[in-house]
Design an enzyme around this catalytic site. Structure first.
Site: not given
Ligand code: NAP
Length: 501
Positions: A185, A189, A247
């Site tokens: 995710h 962003k 990430h």
């Protein structure tokens, strides 16, 4: 001043089916369903769309809607448009009781969801990775794996290279690669997407984007939370697997990749893959100098006393809750430029940012001048991309302090705050990502070979830690990790960025 952005005017999508396996879980209730509700508010979820939550409990559609209504109430209370959309949204939502470990109920479910072969069907696997292969097999068995089907898989995709390959092989037996959406995710962003816009939409940065002009890059993802009652789960993972493998490495790739030829998904993913493959291996020989791992002890975060990790777990553990790594991308563009990565739990603030520090001017015409106020010499320029909170971009430049009394210099930030500049609400990353799945656009999702390459870099780090036998270094909750993490960067004559504002 708020410069209102042109309206985003999201295009409505043809009616589709979206099934959330794990529809009663934390991810579904806290992230996925709120994201879908906001897309509904903006008119992207057309009449005729069917949304399903699936789990093992017995409950009716109405009981499920009650549970989801409760979860969405906070969003509805905050905005009358959301409140007005809530009931029409819930009317599109259904519940089906299925155990992914059994075939009971599947024929009826497949007959219902498969009754319109022409439409897009998204199966969101918001369940543990041990169930991914089972879901794939059931979907195939019941004729739901065909061309219109897309599956979304969440992290963790494995706990090492071998288990990730096993999951990807299992999915690959049922689905074509273009049907599999591996979600990170962070890539959804706004500021992360803006990194690509900044780099490739401006003539200013790209000529400077290389070792000749960039001194080093820092990527920090800091959390104030601890393991929040999930210590037993977290203990099997740790910060390296949970945060760095996905990430932080994805952010590093976006900073370091070569300009792709276009925005085509594979053009970007090819370039990210090259970065992952160019990372200098960290092994038994250099792990001691290139990595630091830590584990929090009792302390205070945001003014609140908190227990240490072993107290929360109920026993001593060798799992790291903090990692700092000095990474290097071994290619012409980045030779000799360190990428310092750090992430941890129970740090002083919740903050994610990328800091690109440029080199000093080659010659200072100001001599060893200081600004008199802070005692600094000329500071290098920095581009700071803030992912959370207060999303925005700051460019730190040296400026003359106004007024008489000689030439006094001071570092000042040109500050582009998203909230102030564009106003309005910042959509959550899941909103963009789920709609991209429905549209079939994999640009912001990880391709199988990226996941593999990321684990190939991560596995030797973990092996080196195990081989050298050291326990993670303790740090006090509320601090910036073990002192060794400060030493990691200060040994090189650099410091972790602190926002001077
Ligand atoms: P969770 O709160 O434990 O929810 C799990 C869901 O799966 C529940 O709805 C559960 O319902 C259902 N489930 C479990 N076993 C099932 C089975 N055999 N058949 C059908 N349904 C089953 O977990 P979560 O936090 O939502 O996380 C789900 C997955 O997403 C995990 O892999 C997690 O690592 C990942 N993830 C979560 C987050 C997050 O923010 N939560 C973020 C990133 C990734 P029943 O028990 O009633 O069946």
């Amino acid at each position: 001043m708020t410069l209102h952005a042109p309206p985003s005017n999201p295009a409505p999508l043809d009616p589709f089916d979206l099934v959330i396996f794990g529809g009663t879980g934390d991810l579904a209730l806290r992230k996925l369903l709120p994201a879908l509700l906001h897309r509904h508010v903006d008119g992207q979820i057309a009449e005729g769309t069917r949304l399903y939550g699936v789990a093992r409990d017995a409950r009716s559609d109405d009981e499920y809607r009650d549970r989801v209504r409760e979860a969405l109430q906070k969003d509805a209370n905050a905005d009358p448009r959301v409140a007005a959309s809530l009931e029409p949204f819930l009317a599109k939502l259904h519940y089906r009781q299925l155990d992914l470990g059994s075939d009971a109920g599947w024929p009826e479910f497949a007959a219902e969801v498969g009754n319109d072969p022409g439409r897009v069907r998204v199966f969101y696997l918001a369940v543990g990775p041990d169930l991914f292969a089972l879901v794939g097999d059931r979907l195939q068995c019941h004729g739901l794996s065909g061309a219109g089907t897309r599956v979304v898989v969440e992290k963790p995709i494995g706990r090492d290279g071998a288990s990730a390959d096993a999951i990807n092989n299992a999915l690959g037996r049922v689905f074509e690669e273009h049907q599999v959406f591996r979600i990170d995710h962070y890539l959804g962003k706004e500021t992360v997407q803006n990194l690509t816009a900044l780099r490739f939409g401006n003539a200013l940065f790209e000529p400077l984007w290389k070792a000749e002009h960039i001194d080093h890059v820092q990527i920090t993802v800091a959390e104030t939370v601890g393991v929040e009652g999930r210590a037993a789960y977290y203990d099997k993972s740790g910060a390296l697997r949970d945060m760095v493998q996905n990430h932080l490495l994805q952010l590093l790739c976006l900073v370091a990749m070569e300009p792709p030829a276009s925005l085509a998904a594979d053009a970007i993913r090819d370039e990210k893959l090259k970065v992952l493959r160019a990372l200098r291996p960290i092994t038994n020989g250099n792990a001691v100098n290139m990595t630091v791992r830590g584990q929090y002890r009792a302390g205070a975060v945001e003014g609140r006393a908190v227990p240490g990790y072993p107290d929360e777990l109920g026993e001593p553990s060798r799992t790291e809750t903090f990692v700092a790594i000095k990474a290097e991308v071994q290619n012409w563009r980045w030779a000799g430029v360190p990428f310092y990565l750090r992430t941890g739990k129970r740090l002083p603030e919740r903050m994610s940012e990328i800091v690109v520090t440029f080199r000093h001017v080659p010659h200072s015409i100001f001599g060893e001048l200081t600004d008199g106020e802070h005692g600094r010499t000329l500071a290098p320029n920095k581009l700071v991309i803030r992912l959370q909170p207060d999303e925005g971009v700051k460019l730190w430049l040296m400026n003359k302090v106004p007024g008489p009394g000689g030439l006094r210099m001071r570092e000042v930030a040109m500050d582009l705050s998203y909230a102030e500049t564009f106003g309005g609400r910042q959509p959550d990353a899941y909103e963009r990502l789920i709609m991209d799945v429905v549209r079939g656009n994999p640009m912001l999702f990880m391709r199988r070979d990226e996941v593999h390459a990321a684990w190939q870099w991560i596995d030797p780090i973990r092996n080196a830690w195990e081989a050298n036998g050291d326990a993670p270094k303790p740090y006090t909750a509320g601090g910036w990790g073990p002192t060794a993490a400060v030493a990691l960067i200060e040994r090189d004559g650099r410091t972790w960025h602190e926002d001077a504002d």
